[in-house]
Design a protein around this motif. Structure first.
Motif, PDB file in Angstrom:
ATOM      1  N   PRO A   1       0.749  -1.173   0.019  1.00  0.00           N
ATOM      2  CA  PRO A   1       0.121   0.113   0.131  1.00  0.00           C
ATOM      3  C   PRO A   1       0.739   1.393   0.096  1.00  0.00           C
ATOM      4  CG  PRO A   1      -1.069  -1.674   1.427  1.00  0.00           C
ATOM      5  CD  PRO A   1       0.401  -2.147   1.294  1.00  0.00           C
ATOM      6  N   MET A   2       1.922   1.152   0.527  1.00  0.00           N
ATOM      7  CA  MET A   2       2.890   2.218   0.535  1.00  0.00           C
ATOM      8  C   MET A   2       3.633   2.636  -0.938  1.00  0.00           C
ATOM      9  SD  MET A   2       2.526   3.584   3.534  1.00  0.00           S
ATOM     10  CE  MET A   2       3.830   4.677   3.725  1.00  0.00           C
ATOM     11  N   GLY A   3       3.446   1.630  -2.054  1.00  0.00           N
ATOM     12  CA  GLY A   3       3.950   1.890  -3.246  1.00  0.00           C
ATOM     13  C   GLY A   3       5.045   1.126  -3.249  1.00  0.00           C
ATOM     14  N   HIS A   4       5.630   0.039  -2.494  1.00  0.00           N
ATOM     15  CA  HIS A   4       6.877  -0.452  -2.772  1.00  0.00           C
ATOM     16  C   HIS A   4       6.897  -1.648  -3.352  1.00  0.00           C
ATOM     17  CE1 HIS A   4       7.329   1.751   1.141  1.00  0.00           C
ATOM     18  NE2 HIS A   4       8.421   2.311   0.358  1.00  0.00           N
ATOM     19  N   PHE A   5       7.516  -2.038  -4.295  1.00  0.00           N
ATOM     20  CA  PHE A   5       7.667  -3.246  -4.987  1.00  0.00           C
ATOM     21  C   PHE A   5       7.966  -4.372  -4.077  1.00  0.00           C
ATOM     22  CE2 PHE A   5      10.467  -5.975  -7.551  1.00  0.00           C
ATOM     23  CZ  PHE A   5       9.704  -6.741  -8.426  1.00  0.00           C
ATOM     24  N   MET A   6       7.110  -5.475  -3.992  1.00  0.00           N
ATOM     25  CA  MET A   6       7.480  -6.671  -3.042  1.00  0.00           C
ATOM     26  C   MET A   6       8.016  -7.906  -3.880  1.00  0.00           C
ATOM     27  SD  MET A   6       7.080  -5.051  -0.293  1.00  0.00           S
ATOM     28  CE  MET A   6       7.148  -6.239   1.055  1.00  0.00           C
ATOM     29  N   MET A   7       7.216  -8.086  -4.802  1.00  0.00           N
ATOM     30  CA  MET A   7       7.274  -9.612  -5.557  1.00  0.00           C
ATOM     31  C   MET A   7       6.905  -9.454  -7.098  1.00  0.00           C
ATOM     32  SD  MET A   7       5.801 -12.169  -2.950  1.00  0.00           S
ATOM     33  CE  MET A   7       6.609 -12.826  -1.496  1.00  0.00           C
ATOM     34  N   ARG A   8       7.595 -10.344  -7.564  1.00  0.00           N
ATOM     35  CA  ARG A   8       7.074 -10.313  -9.158  1.00  0.00           C
ATOM     36  C   ARG A   8       7.037 -12.092  -9.601  1.00  0.00           C
ATOM     37  NH1 ARG A   8      11.948  -8.537 -12.802  1.00  0.00           N
ATOM     38  NH2 ARG A   8      12.575 -10.857 -12.047  1.00  0.00           N
ATOM     39  N   PHE A   9       5.862 -12.541 -10.101  1.00  0.00           N
ATOM     40  CA  PHE A   9       5.798 -13.906 -10.570  1.00  0.00           C
ATOM     41  C   PHE A   9       5.386 -13.903 -12.142  1.00  0.00           C
ATOM     42  CE2 PHE A   9       3.854 -13.343  -6.295  1.00  0.00           C
ATOM     43  CZ  PHE A   9       4.731 -14.451  -5.593  1.00  0.00           C
ATOM     44  N   PRO A  10       5.722 -15.034 -12.577  1.00  0.00           N
ATOM     45  CA  PRO A  10       5.220 -15.263 -14.027  1.00  0.00           C
ATOM     46  C   PRO A  10       3.762 -15.058 -14.113  1.00  0.00           C
ATOM     47  CG  PRO A  10       6.360 -17.194 -13.114  1.00  0.00           C
ATOM     48  CD  PRO A  10       6.332 -16.198 -12.049  1.00  0.00           C
ATOM     49  N   ALA A  11       3.450 -14.495 -15.215  1.00  0.00           N
ATOM     50  CA  ALA A  11       1.663 -14.405 -15.437  1.00  0.00           C
ATOM     51  C   ALA A  11       1.088 -15.898 -15.652  1.00  0.00           C
ATOM     52  CB  ALA A  11       1.530 -13.396 -16.744  1.00  0.00           C
ATOM     53  N   HIS A  12       2.038 -16.669 -16.246  1.00  0.00           N
ATOM     54  CA  HIS A  12       1.335 -18.042 -16.673  1.00  0.00           C
ATOM     55  C   HIS A  12       2.117 -19.097 -15.844  1.00  0.00           C
ATOM     56  CE1 HIS A  12      -0.700 -16.113 -19.963  1.00  0.00           C
ATOM     57  NE2 HIS A  12       0.360 -15.579 -20.490  1.00  0.00           N
ATOM     58  N   MET A  13       1.637 -19.511 -14.750  1.00  0.00           N
ATOM     59  CA  MET A  13       2.128 -20.533 -13.826  1.00  0.00           C
ATOM     60  C   MET A  13       1.491 -21.741 -14.038  1.00  0.00           C
ATOM     61  SD  MET A  13       2.993 -18.427 -10.126  1.00  0.00           S
ATOM     62  CE  MET A  13       1.703 -17.048 -10.462  1.00  0.00           C
ATOM     63  N   ASP A  14       2.339 -22.960 -13.804  1.00  0.00           N
ATOM     64  CA  ASP A  14       1.497 -24.101 -13.774  1.00  0.00           C
ATOM     65  C   ASP A  14       1.123 -24.268 -12.359  1.00  0.00           C
ATOM     66  OD1 ASP A  14       4.108 -24.733 -12.454  1.00  0.00           O
ATOM     67  OD2 ASP A  14       4.744 -26.181 -13.722  1.00  0.00           O
ATOM     68  N   VAL A  15       0.715 -25.601 -12.011  1.00  0.00           N
ATOM     69  CA  VAL A  15       0.058 -25.863 -10.752  1.00  0.00           C
ATOM     70  C   VAL A  15       1.237 -25.688  -9.408  1.00  0.00           C
ATOM     71  CG1 VAL A  15      -1.099 -27.423  -9.146  1.00  0.00           C
ATOM     72  CG2 VAL A  15      -1.583 -27.248 -11.708  1.00  0.00           C
ATOM     73  N   ALA A  16       2.382 -26.351  -9.959  1.00  0.00           N
ATOM     74  CA  ALA A  16       3.596 -26.285  -9.030  1.00  0.00           C
ATOM     75  C   ALA A  16       3.959 -24.729  -8.778  1.00  0.00           C
ATOM     76  CB  ALA A  16       4.624 -27.177  -9.396  1.00  0.00           C
ATOM     77  N   GLY A  17       4.012 -23.890  -9.885  1.00  0.00           N
ATOM     78  CA  GLY A  17       4.491 -22.601  -9.707  1.00  0.00           C
ATOM     79  C   GLY A  17       3.602 -21.649  -9.013  1.00  0.00           C
ATOM     80  N   ALA A  18       2.064 -22.132  -9.135  1.00  0.00           N
ATOM     81  CA  ALA A  18       1.067 -21.410  -8.393  1.00  0.00           C
ATOM     82  C   ALA A  18       1.275 -21.825  -6.824  1.00  0.00           C
ATOM     83  CB  ALA A  18      -0.138 -21.569  -8.913  1.00  0.00           C
TER      84      ALA A  18
END
Length: 68
Positions: free
Chosen positions: A29-46
């Protein structure tokens, strides 16, 4: 919120060779970048992403200020 795509890409920094839209971003909420994930994940990645988000939520509970 509308932001120029170039400014947004400079702030969020997609992985090399990737586009901004190839990822899901977690911003606090303060505008800090916390994490990045691939947009297309398989079940294990999710499942791994969920565990990372769970850890972040547990850790962030101690960061919040009282009365906010």
């Amino acid at each position: 919120l509308r932001v120029d795509a170039e400014q947004l890409a400079a702030w969020l920094q997609p992985a090399p060779g990737q586009r901004l839209s190839d990822h899901l971003y977690v911003i606090d909420p303060m505008g800090h970048f916390m994490m990045r994930f691939p947009a297309h994940m398989d079940v294990a990645g999710a499942s791994k992403a969920k565990k990372d988000l769970d850890r972040l939520m547990r850790a962030s509970a101690s960061w919040d200020q009282a009365g906010r």
